[in-house]
Design a protein around this motif. Sequence first.
Motif, short mmCIF file in Angstrom:
data_model
loop_
_atom_site.label_atom_id
_atom_site.label_comp_id
_atom_site.label_asym_id
_atom_site.label_seq_id
_atom_site.Cartn_x
_atom_site.Cartn_y
_atom_site.Cartn_z
N LYS A 289 -59.61 50.65 -16.61
CA LYS A 289 -60.13 51.69 -16.42
C LYS A 289 -60.22 52.30 -17.39
O LYS A 289 -60.82 53.52 -17.69
CB LYS A 289 -60.58 52.05 -14.80
CG LYS A 289 -60.22 51.55 -13.57
CD LYS A 289 -60.53 52.03 -12.51
CE LYS A 289 -60.21 51.47 -11.10
NZ LYS A 289 -59.77 52.34 -10.24
N LEU A 290 -59.35 52.47 -17.71
CA LEU A 290 -58.55 53.08 -19.18
C LEU A 290 -59.77 52.49 -20.55
O LEU A 290 -60.25 53.96 -21.62
CB LEU A 290 -57.34 53.41 -19.57
CG LEU A 290 -56.22 53.92 -19.09
CD1 LEU A 290 -54.93 53.31 -19.78
CD2 LEU A 290 -56.62 55.14 -18.80
N GLY A 291 -60.07 51.89 -20.48
CA GLY A 291 -60.51 51.85 -21.98
C GLY A 291 -60.47 51.59 -22.74
O GLY A 291 -60.67 52.43 -24.56
N VAL A 292 -58.82 51.52 -23.37
CA VAL A 292 -57.78 50.88 -23.73
C VAL A 292 -58.06 50.43 -25.64
O VAL A 292 -59.19 49.27 -24.88
CB VAL A 292 -56.58 50.86 -23.61
CG1 VAL A 292 -55.80 50.45 -24.78
CG2 VAL A 292 -56.16 51.81 -22.81
N GLY A 293 -58.62 49.85 -26.01
CA GLY A 293 -58.55 49.63 -27.95
C GLY A 293 -57.35 48.45 -28.03
O GLY A 293 -56.89 49.24 -28.87
N GLY A 294 -57.39 47.22 -27.80
CA GLY A 294 -56.10 46.60 -27.68
C GLY A 294 -55.02 46.81 -27.58
O GLY A 294 -55.23 47.56 -26.61
N ASP A 295 -54.07 45.49 -27.70
CA ASP A 295 -52.53 46.30 -27.24
C ASP A 295 -51.30 45.97 -27.93
O ASP A 295 -50.34 46.06 -27.84
CB ASP A 295 -52.49 44.96 -26.73
CG ASP A 295 -52.72 44.78 -25.24
OD1 ASP A 295 -53.95 45.52 -23.86
OD2 ASP A 295 -52.74 43.38 -24.74
N ASN A 296 -52.07 46.74 -29.43
CA ASN A 296 -51.50 46.96 -30.38
C ASN A 296 -51.06 48.58 -30.45
O ASN A 296 -50.39 49.29 -31.76
CB ASN A 296 -52.29 46.78 -31.30
CG ASN A 296 -52.99 47.21 -32.48
OD1 ASN A 296 -53.59 48.07 -30.76
ND2 ASN A 296 -53.62 47.00 -33.03
N GLY A 297 -50.57 49.40 -29.12
CA GLY A 297 -50.77 50.63 -29.09
C GLY A 297 -49.36 51.33 -28.73
O GLY A 297 -48.02 50.36 -28.86
N ALA A 298 -49.23 52.34 -28.18
CA ALA A 298 -47.80 52.53 -27.07
C ALA A 298 -48.36 52.79 -26.03
O ALA A 298 -48.92 53.44 -25.54
CB ALA A 298 -47.43 53.68 -28.59
N LEU A 299 -46.91 52.85 -25.67
CA LEU A 299 -47.15 52.85 -24.32
C LEU A 299 -45.76 53.80 -23.80
O LEU A 299 -45.02 53.22 -23.58
CB LEU A 299 -46.96 52.18 -23.34
CG LEU A 299 -46.80 51.75 -21.93
CD1 LEU A 299 -48.19 50.31 -21.05
CD2 LEU A 299 -45.83 51.46 -20.90
N LYS A 321 -47.53 42.74 -24.47
CA LYS A 321 -46.06 42.36 -25.27
C LYS A 321 -47.02 43.24 -26.43
O LYS A 321 -45.75 43.16 -27.38
CB LYS A 321 -46.30 40.92 -25.45
CG LYS A 321 -45.62 40.44 -23.94
CD LYS A 321 -44.97 39.47 -24.12
CE LYS A 321 -44.07 39.51 -23.06
NZ LYS A 321 -43.26 37.78 -23.19
N GLY A 322 -48.16 43.36 -27.12
CA GLY A 322 -48.04 44.31 -28.67
C GLY A 322 -47.58 46.14 -28.46
O GLY A 322 -48.00 46.61 -29.06
N CYS A 323 -47.86 46.31 -27.09
CA CYS A 323 -47.11 47.49 -26.79
C CYS A 323 -46.22 47.83 -27.71
O CYS A 323 -44.89 47.37 -26.69
CB CYS A 323 -48.51 48.06 -25.70
SG CYS A 323 -49.99 48.13 -25.38
N THR A 374 -52.82 55.95 -32.40
CA THR A 374 -53.63 57.17 -32.69
C THR A 374 -53.51 57.53 -31.21
O THR A 374 -54.61 58.11 -30.34
CB THR A 374 -55.49 56.82 -32.78
OG1 THR A 374 -54.96 55.07 -32.63
CG2 THR A 374 -54.81 56.01 -34.64
N GLN A 375 -52.97 56.35 -30.59
CA GLN A 375 -53.53 56.51 -28.45
C GLN A 375 -52.34 55.75 -28.49
O GLN A 375 -51.34 54.74 -28.30
CB GLN A 375 -54.25 55.79 -27.98
CG GLN A 375 -55.27 54.36 -29.01
CD GLN A 375 -55.89 53.92 -28.09
OE1 GLN A 375 -57.18 54.23 -27.30
NE2 GLN A 375 -55.53 52.31 -27.37
N ILE A 376 -51.76 56.68 -27.03
CA ILE A 376 -50.63 56.48 -25.71
C ILE A 376 -50.96 56.80 -24.53
O ILE A 376 -51.80 57.18 -23.86
CB ILE A 376 -49.91 57.78 -26.62
CG1 ILE A 376 -49.15 57.14 -27.99
CG2 ILE A 376 -48.47 57.08 -25.59
CD1 ILE A 376 -47.62 58.13 -27.96
#
Length: 396
Positions: A289-299, A321-323, A374-376
Amino acid sequence: MTEPKEAWITGIGIVSSLGEGLDAHWDALNNRRINVDDKRFAPYIVHPLAPVSFDAQIPKKGDQRQMEAWQRIGTYAAGLALDSAGVKGNQEILGRMDMIVAAGGGERDVAVDMAILNAYIKGNAGPAFLNERLMNDLRPTLFLAQLSNLLAGNIAIVHGVSGTSRTFMGEEAASIDAARIALARIESGQSDIALVGAAHNGERTDLLILYEFGDFNLKDKFAPVWARDKKHGGFALGSAGCFLVIESREHAEARGAKPYAKLSKVVADLAQRKQPGAVTNSLDALWSKLGVGGDNGALITGATGVEPVTSEERAFLNQHKGCAVRATGTSFGHTLETQFPLGVALAALSLSRGALFPPNDPTGLEVEMSGRPTQIVVVGAGHWQGEGMALVEAIK
């Protein structure tokens, strides 16, 4: 249908076991500092509040005296957030600022509890005795516990925040809903500016007893969240207050406010945790539901260390695992209602400073992030109930 208004985070106030204010916390996180006390409440471990001069945000001693610790912590953090947003003392803005607080049931007066229990054991606790104790031993604001909306009331008294006020109860899920409702009100134009947050005093024998009944407490030796033994895990309670000033972009720009980040989305769920994997499935659904762009960000997660929810959250994280993951429970302890706004605050702080703070985890689940985030995504999975996520993004 009008487009939803953009919601900016323009103020952040944090006080915790690591100190107070944004610079102190950024320095502590980057130096991987952890402040724990394993002696005072042994065998239980707590993250005690760092030394704070409450006079700086609560100048009247009378106001301080009628508050218990959780209220002082929260009122102090709220003042820091208002300072950070540049609205402290601005009566015109404060007079219409919404306030949405997540709070527990308040602190018990342990001394009165013990006197009543001792009298009961001795057979001296008749109705007249109980009535006398209630009339004479408790503050007017107490009824063996405290009213949950006293934190909002004290923020209104001390700082003059006097728009609409809402207080949510329900442990971790309460603060997820507080953020969700604040965002919805701003996006719809029902609110221009809101103060959102929570406070928690983890240095309480009554809480430790309560959570021991559920076998939730971390005992004997501190370990980072992901390194806790599945059979003997749990949370180390932490003392912290965190408040955010969230406002519409138009309102912020009109007063020349500089944003830390944008709060783009908050979603919540209440999985029925009767079947294994329910939390993993809930988090999967929220992620979609978040609409996150890919799995290469931060969490940033408020993972508790309690089982089985932490293992089920780890199963969700293994799918992404990319986060670059960071668990706030390692550095701050578990702060119940405060954990989710704290995660949002650290996400906004990281985005504003162009870097994610380093991992503090010996297991390898948390990895370095070299690029500029750019997004977390902020994740909250309650120790007993409730799941939620927020998407925090850099201002373009």
